[in-house]
Design a protein around this motif. Structure first.
Motif, PDB file in Angstrom:
ATOM      1  N   LEU A   1       0.833  -1.262  -0.446  1.00 32.42           N
ATOM      2  CA  LEU A   1      -0.370   0.006  -0.023  1.00 32.42           C
ATOM      3  C   LEU A   1       1.069   1.144   0.271  1.00 32.42           C
ATOM      4  CD1 LEU A   1      -2.847   1.426   0.685  1.00 32.42           C
ATOM      5  CD2 LEU A   1      -2.920   1.250   2.663  1.00 32.42           C
ATOM      6  N   ASN A   2       0.969   2.208  -1.113  1.00 34.94           N
ATOM      7  CA  ASN A   2       1.474   3.600  -1.246  1.00 34.94           C
ATOM      8  C   ASN A   2       2.658   2.444  -1.022  1.00 34.94           C
ATOM      9  OD1 ASN A   2      -0.617   5.139  -2.016  1.00 34.94           O
ATOM     10  ND2 ASN A   2      -0.789   5.368  -0.046  1.00 34.94           N
ATOM     11  N   GLY A   3       3.850   1.274  -1.863  1.00 32.73           N
ATOM     12  CA  GLY A   3       4.870   1.313  -1.486  1.00 32.73           C
ATOM     13  C   GLY A   3       5.818   0.940  -0.448  1.00 32.73           C
ATOM     14  N   GLN A   4       4.667   0.316   0.587  1.00 32.79           N
ATOM     15  CA  GLN A   4       4.909  -0.309   2.260  1.00 32.79           C
ATOM     16  C   GLN A   4       4.011  -1.581   1.997  1.00 32.79           C
ATOM     17  OE1 GLN A   4       4.457   1.907   5.614  1.00 32.79           O
ATOM     18  NE2 GLN A   4       6.802   2.013   5.184  1.00 32.79           N
ATOM     19  N   GLU A   5       4.450  -2.294   2.678  1.00 27.33           N
ATOM     20  CA  GLU A   5       3.849  -4.092   3.356  1.00 27.33           C
ATOM     21  C   GLU A   5       3.437  -4.238   3.844  1.00 27.33           C
ATOM     22  OE1 GLU A   5       6.708  -7.757   2.648  1.00 27.33           O
ATOM     23  OE2 GLU A   5       4.868  -8.696   2.816  1.00 27.33           O
ATOM     24  N   VAL A   6       2.603  -4.459   3.487  1.00 21.58           N
ATOM     25  CA  VAL A   6       0.995  -4.056   5.131  1.00 21.58           C
ATOM     26  C   VAL A   6       0.431  -5.468   4.795  1.00 21.58           C
ATOM     27  CG1 VAL A   6       0.664  -1.871   4.352  1.00 21.58           C
ATOM     28  CG2 VAL A   6      -0.615  -3.696   2.864  1.00 21.58           C
ATOM     29  N   THR A   7       1.111  -6.885   4.085  1.00 23.11           N
ATOM     30  CA  THR A   7       0.827  -8.150   3.699  1.00 23.11           C
ATOM     31  C   THR A   7       0.091  -8.359   5.153  1.00 23.11           C
ATOM     32  OG1 THR A   7       2.030  -8.347   2.360  1.00 23.11           O
ATOM     33  CG2 THR A   7       0.860 -10.837   3.337  1.00 23.11           C
TER      34      THR A   7
END
Ligand code: CDP
Ligand code: CDP
Length: 221
Positions: free
Chosen positions: A77-83
């Motif tokens: 999400l917007n370049g950040q991993e949020v898995t």
């Protein structure tokens, strides 16, 4: 070989994403977890301090949301991993609230159709067979009893080291099912041409074997 599109819908924790991933691996298809996309919108509202119930504010955030689903199953999400972050309980409930908004749905459905064009895809969610891919060659509606689903999610959480309460999970799942099936826009429902599979008494291997047989029939058609 013909590349078909496969839709898997059903209530929470029915085993949709596990089955979809296994079938995608067998067929060398792309798997798209559409629930993760609704979770991203809810997560972004949460970290932005926006109340899930404030429809206008949630919608105003959409222009700042860029979701990427990578082939390894991770969600960015917007370049950040949020898995992992998007699996939190409050995000599950938030996803079920923000998914009621027509503008949130059209924002995500457009992206899902774009990712699915060309076939060779398997999407899971609540409205894939009814709205996102009404022409999918194979539609599955996967269900299981509420007790089975709550136990499965509980076991999954314990294995991942996430503290969990079985009764609270059962309540959360039942509440989400009710909300998802009773919303005005694209409610959870079985498409007329979907094949229902009750997995309550089936192992993962049995479900995958059954779905693979159905896929092979449709690929041959
Ligand atoms: O995607 P959805 O929320 O429908 O369910 P999931 O996250 O794929 O599955 C919930 C859990 O049920 C996973 O831990 C699966 O391994 C387990 N399970 C299953 O999906 N199907 C069975 N027949 C047995 C167990
Ligand atoms: O894994 P689980 O089945 O618990 O949920 P999910 O598939 O990750 O979806 C989370 C929430 O997003 C659902 O409870 C629905 O409210 C919403 N959703 C939706 O409205 N439409 C979809 N195609 C997928 C998910």
């Amino acid at each position: 070989m013909k590349k078909i599109s496969i839709a898997i819908d059903g209530p929470a924790a029915a085993g949709k994403s596990t089955i979809a991933q296994m079938v995608a691996r067998n067929l060398d298809y792309t798997y798209i977890d559409t629930g993760a996309m609704y979770r991203c919108v809810a997560y972004y509202a949460f970290i932005s301090g926006v109340d899930f119930h404030d429809e206008d504010k949630v919608i105003s955030l959409l222009k700042d949301i860029k979701i990427r689903m990578l082939p390894d199953g991770s969600v960015h999400l917007n370049g950040q991993e949020v898995t992992a972050a998007i699996r939190a309980n409050e995000v599950s409930m938030g996803a079920s609230i923000v998914s009621q908004y027509a503008k949130v749905r059209s924002f995500l459905v457009a992206q899902q159709r774009e990712m699915a064009k060309g076939g060779g895809v398997i999407l899971d969610g609540r409205d894939i067979g009814t709205v996102v891919l009404p022409d999918a060659q194979l539609k599955i509606y996967q269900v299981a009893s509420i007790d089975t689903r709550a136990h499965r999610r509980y076991k999954e959480n314990i294995e991942k080291g996430i503290p969990s309460d079985l009764e609270a999970l059962k309540k959360e799942i039942a509440e989400r099912d009710y909300q998802d099936a009773n919303r005005e826009v694209s409610p959870l429902k079985k498409a007329d041409d979907a094949i229902e599979i009750d997995t309550s008494d089936m192992s993962l291997e049995e479900v995958v074997a059954h779905v693979m047989d159905l896929c092979e029939e449709r690929i041959k058609d």
